[in-house]
Design a protein around this motif. Sequence first.
Motif, PDB file in Angstrom:
ATOM      1  N   ASN A 193     -15.699 -43.733 115.187  1.00 29.25           N
ATOM      2  CA  ASN A 193     -14.318 -43.276 115.359  1.00 29.25           C
ATOM      3  C   ASN A 193     -13.388 -44.446 115.610  1.00 29.25           C
ATOM      4  OD1 ASN A 193     -14.352 -40.316 115.355  1.00 29.25           O
ATOM      5  ND2 ASN A 193     -15.819 -40.610 117.015  1.00 29.25           N
ATOM      6  N   SER A 194     -13.901 -45.444 116.335  1.00 28.09           N
ATOM      7  CA  SER A 194     -13.054 -46.591 116.666  1.00 28.09           C
ATOM      8  C   SER A 194     -13.226 -47.723 115.666  1.00 28.09           C
ATOM      9  CB  SER A 194     -13.387 -47.116 118.067  1.00 28.09           C
ATOM     10  OG  SER A 194     -13.317 -46.095 119.008  1.00 28.09           O
ATOM     11  N   ASN A 195     -14.481 -48.080 115.396  1.00 27.15           N
ATOM     12  CA  ASN A 195     -14.742 -49.225 114.517  1.00 27.15           C
ATOM     13  C   ASN A 195     -15.849 -48.928 113.527  1.00 27.15           C
ATOM     14  OD1 ASN A 195     -13.026 -51.244 115.846  1.00 27.15           O
ATOM     15  ND2 ASN A 195     -14.429 -50.988 117.563  1.00 27.15           N
TER      16      ASN A 195
ATOM     17  N   GLY B 132     -16.024 -46.270 121.774  1.00 23.83           N
ATOM     18  CA  GLY B 132     -14.647 -46.232 122.230  1.00 23.83           C
ATOM     19  C   GLY B 132     -14.260 -44.854 122.731  1.00 23.83           C
ATOM     20  N   THR B 133     -14.675 -43.809 122.008  1.00 18.17           N
ATOM     21  CA  THR B 133     -14.245 -42.457 122.380  1.00 18.17           C
ATOM     22  C   THR B 133     -15.406 -41.569 122.804  1.00 18.17           C
ATOM     23  OG1 THR B 133     -14.435 -41.749 120.072  1.00 18.17           O
ATOM     24  CG2 THR B 133     -12.272 -42.476 120.807  1.00 18.17           C
TER      25      THR B 133
ATOM     26  N   GLU C  64      -6.749 -53.488 126.099  1.00 21.52           N
ATOM     27  CA  GLU C  64      -8.077 -53.515 125.463  1.00 21.52           C
ATOM     28  C   GLU C  64      -8.528 -54.968 125.252  1.00 21.52           C
ATOM     29  OE1 GLU C  64      -8.464 -51.655 121.608  1.00 21.52           O
ATOM     30  OE2 GLU C  64     -10.644 -51.865 121.643  1.00 21.52           O
TER      31      GLU C  64
ATOM     32  N   LYS D 109      -9.594 -56.331 128.541  1.00 22.77           N
ATOM     33  CA  LYS D 109     -10.922 -55.792 128.890  1.00 22.77           C
ATOM     34  C   LYS D 109     -12.023 -56.572 128.173  1.00 22.77           C
ATOM     35  CE  LYS D 109     -12.432 -52.270 126.546  1.00 22.77           C
ATOM     36  NZ  LYS D 109     -12.625 -50.939 125.936  1.00 22.77           N
TER      37      LYS D 109
ATOM     38  N   SER E  43     -15.218 -59.325 129.608  1.00 21.84           N
ATOM     39  CA  SER E  43     -16.670 -59.264 129.368  1.00 21.84           C
ATOM     40  C   SER E  43     -17.238 -60.675 129.239  1.00 21.84           C
ATOM     41  CB  SER E  43     -16.972 -58.520 128.066  1.00 21.84           C
ATOM     42  OG  SER E  43     -16.658 -57.173 128.202  1.00 21.84           O
TER      43      SER E  43
ATOM     44  N   GLY F 175     -19.653 -51.110 121.223  1.00 23.84           N
ATOM     45  CA  GLY F 175     -18.765 -52.155 121.750  1.00 23.84           C
ATOM     46  C   GLY F 175     -18.701 -52.235 123.265  1.00 23.84           C
TER      47      GLY F 175
HETATM   48  P1  ATP Z   1     -16.554 -44.249 119.009  1.00 25.28           P
HETATM   49  O1  ATP Z   1     -17.087 -43.602 117.785  1.00 25.28           O
HETATM   50  O2  ATP Z   1     -17.198 -43.832 120.293  1.00 25.28           O
HETATM   51  O3  ATP Z   1     -15.062 -44.172 119.124  1.00 25.28           O
HETATM   52  P2  ATP Z   1     -17.277 -46.727 117.738  1.00 25.28           P
HETATM   53  O4  ATP Z   1     -18.731 -46.611 117.536  1.00 25.28           O
HETATM   54  O5  ATP Z   1     -16.385 -46.477 116.603  1.00 25.28           O
HETATM   55  O6  ATP Z   1     -16.866 -45.812 118.965  1.00 25.28           O
HETATM   56  P3  ATP Z   1     -17.580 -49.353 118.950  1.00 25.28           P
HETATM   57  O7  ATP Z   1     -17.130 -50.559 118.242  1.00 25.28           O
HETATM   58  O8  ATP Z   1     -19.020 -49.141 119.162  1.00 25.28           O
HETATM   59  O9  ATP Z   1     -16.866 -48.155 118.259  1.00 25.28           O
HETATM   60  O10 ATP Z   1     -16.906 -49.327 120.402  1.00 25.28           O
HETATM   61  C1  ATP Z   1     -15.551 -49.515 120.546  1.00 25.28           C
HETATM   62  C2  ATP Z   1     -15.248 -49.739 122.009  1.00 25.28           C
HETATM   63  O11 ATP Z   1     -15.908 -50.928 122.448  1.00 25.28           O
HETATM   64  C3  ATP Z   1     -13.762 -49.944 122.259  1.00 25.28           C
HETATM   65  O12 ATP Z   1     -13.386 -49.240 123.419  1.00 25.28           O
HETATM   66  C4  ATP Z   1     -13.675 -51.443 122.504  1.00 25.28           C
HETATM   67  O13 ATP Z   1     -12.605 -51.778 123.345  1.00 25.28           O
HETATM   68  C5  ATP Z   1     -14.997 -51.712 123.178  1.00 25.28           C
HETATM   69  N1  ATP Z   1     -15.374 -53.132 123.111  1.00 25.28           N
HETATM   70  C6  ATP Z   1     -15.530 -53.889 122.005  1.00 25.28           C
HETATM   71  N2  ATP Z   1     -15.855 -55.153 122.344  1.00 25.28           N
HETATM   72  C7  ATP Z   1     -15.900 -55.189 123.694  1.00 25.28           C
HETATM   73  C8  ATP Z   1     -16.176 -56.210 124.660  1.00 25.28           C
HETATM   74  N3  ATP Z   1     -16.442 -57.457 124.285  1.00 25.28           N
HETATM   75  N4  ATP Z   1     -16.150 -55.869 125.970  1.00 25.28           N
HETATM   76  C9  ATP Z   1     -15.874 -54.614 126.369  1.00 25.28           C
HETATM   77  N5  ATP Z   1     -15.581 -53.620 125.515  1.00 25.28           N
HETATM   78  C10 ATP Z   1     -15.606 -53.899 124.198  1.00 25.28           C
END
Ligand code: ATP
Length: 566
Positions: free
Chosen positions: A23-25, A214-215, A280, A283, A287, A351
């Motif tokens: 959903n996020s990336n 992320g979500t 973000e 944050k 890390s 992430g």
């Molecule tokens: P979802 O489907 O749950 O929305 P995703 O699988 O699409 O998530 P991911 O890339 O796994 O996405 O996770 C995104 C999250 O990870 C975001 O909230 C982002 O701010 C966080 N994130 C990415 N890099 C870091 C980091 N270095 N430290 C802390 N948080 C991070």
Amino acid sequence: MSSQEDGEISSPEITAIGISFGNSNSSIAYTSGEGKAEVIANEEGDRQIPSVLSYIEGEEYHGTQAKSQLVRNSRNTIAYFRDYLGKDFDSIDPTPCHASAHPQKHESTIAFSVQDKESEAQNIVTVSEITTRHIRRLASSASDFLGKSVNAAVITVPTNVTDEQREALSEAAKAAGVDVLQMISEPTAAVLAYDARPEAILKDKIIVVADLGGTRSDMAVVASRGGVYSILSTSHDYETAGVQLDQVLIDHFAKEFIKKNKTDPRENERSLAKLKLEAEATKKALSLGGNASCSVESLADGIDFSSTINRTRYELLAGKVFGAFTRLIEEAVRKADLDILDVDEVILSGGTSHTPKISQNLQRLFPPTTRILSPSTLPTAIDPSSLSARGAAIQASLVQEFEKEDIEQSTHPMVTVTPHLRNAIGVMVVSEDVQKGLFSALIEKETAVPCRRTGLFAVPREGGDVVVKICEGLRDIKVSKKEKPKTNGKPASDDSDLDSDEDEDGDEEIREKVWKIGAVLAEAAVKGVKKGGKVEVTIKVEADLAVQVEAREAGGKGGVRGSLGK
Ligand code: ATP
């Protein structure tokens, strides 16, 4: 694959990649000649490509460029759409999209209304269409990188994906010119990414995969037995994820801004969008380092904002959210009917798994023998953001030569089709003077049958004639107390977000894994074993649960063999 000799037309060359679509990336990966998975950076150099598309005067922006449009052009920016694919409008939670194009009901599907052409008109873009555009962009970045046209992929999906969602994803990818060879679950992909490393030791183990995105946060407890992965339990949480950590920082900086300027940046849409993006980034910086800054030009009422925060303060402010992550993992283990002590590895994926405090809390929760695979606890850990895509790429390289039907056969989840052992089966070696031996598990519980394992077992003291007992082992947890030396002052503790292992008297509770011996399945006598010698035992469990046992002195010939009923 068809051949020229058969007089058929040969199939076009398959160039397959691994795609993790969140959903996020999203991430894309391929396997190099040596079978090593590599993540592909897009034209902007991003390996984590935001799943966002934005339109300005008919031009399409993707990834990070599109995400930055959430400030100025939020209504024409589509984000957080993955979970809407193949869903009914009435069943979705539109909250993640409150600061971007809103999802709306459109015929039997979900769509967004955006100005995606040069004209001023608003167009309806269905969630399937936006997914197609997103996958087309991902495939195009991969094609540019690889120098050949990508036309197939293995895509990762959450464990709670429905058949409708699978179908919709497959159709959307097809429309982008990408044939979905297989969809594999995100936790399986993460385990695969680790197990495919040349240095990986493939032994039976219980793995918790915590995918912190992320979500949403998705948990899976996986039994890896003889190279077969079985998912024992899964759970999903939509309230504990990266955006909740962003919110902690947004609130913190907003309060600071209000104190100085008497205006709340969260009340203005654009100010909030700016603060969100910066929070973000802060944050993520926390890390890596002990301090991070947050600067936003013209945050609200034309006033600039600049501040710094250190990691200790952040961890204090976000203590509740961090505690919730720990609890999710504890609950997943409980749901699999296991104890914390049963877990061999915790793979932190997604992430949010970059966050050091989350791994540190897990290090305190699990015994030292449990490996916590995350960047801050293990220098050789794989980047958690890339695990899904890597696993998918490895799977793509394995299946791209297969016929479609064979792949489909292999996608059936092992859990539902193969029976598993409910208890461990192990060995106890006793002699005339040592009647009670130590039980060692040879086949762990949750192993899919048929299976076969061989192990070496020490004999009691002097050797001689020994009896090898094949028994069922029931794992039990022994709790004992270690008295703590009393001190006048209270020991300092920062365990605020973890349940303590201490009881009311302050005595430390020691929990250990012990075996309770269950039914004795077979006994075999091995005669004249040398002093300090060992016996070699092979146990084979058939698909119908019939057990075959073989025992002999290690290095010796012959031995005893026997079969038992089911
Ligand atoms: P979802 O489907 O749950 O929305 P995703 O699988 O699409 O998530 P991911 O890339 O796994 O996405 O996770 C995104 C999250 O990870 C975001 O909230 C982002 O701010 C966080 N994130 C990415 N890099 C870091 C980091 N270095 N430290 C802390 N948080 C991070």
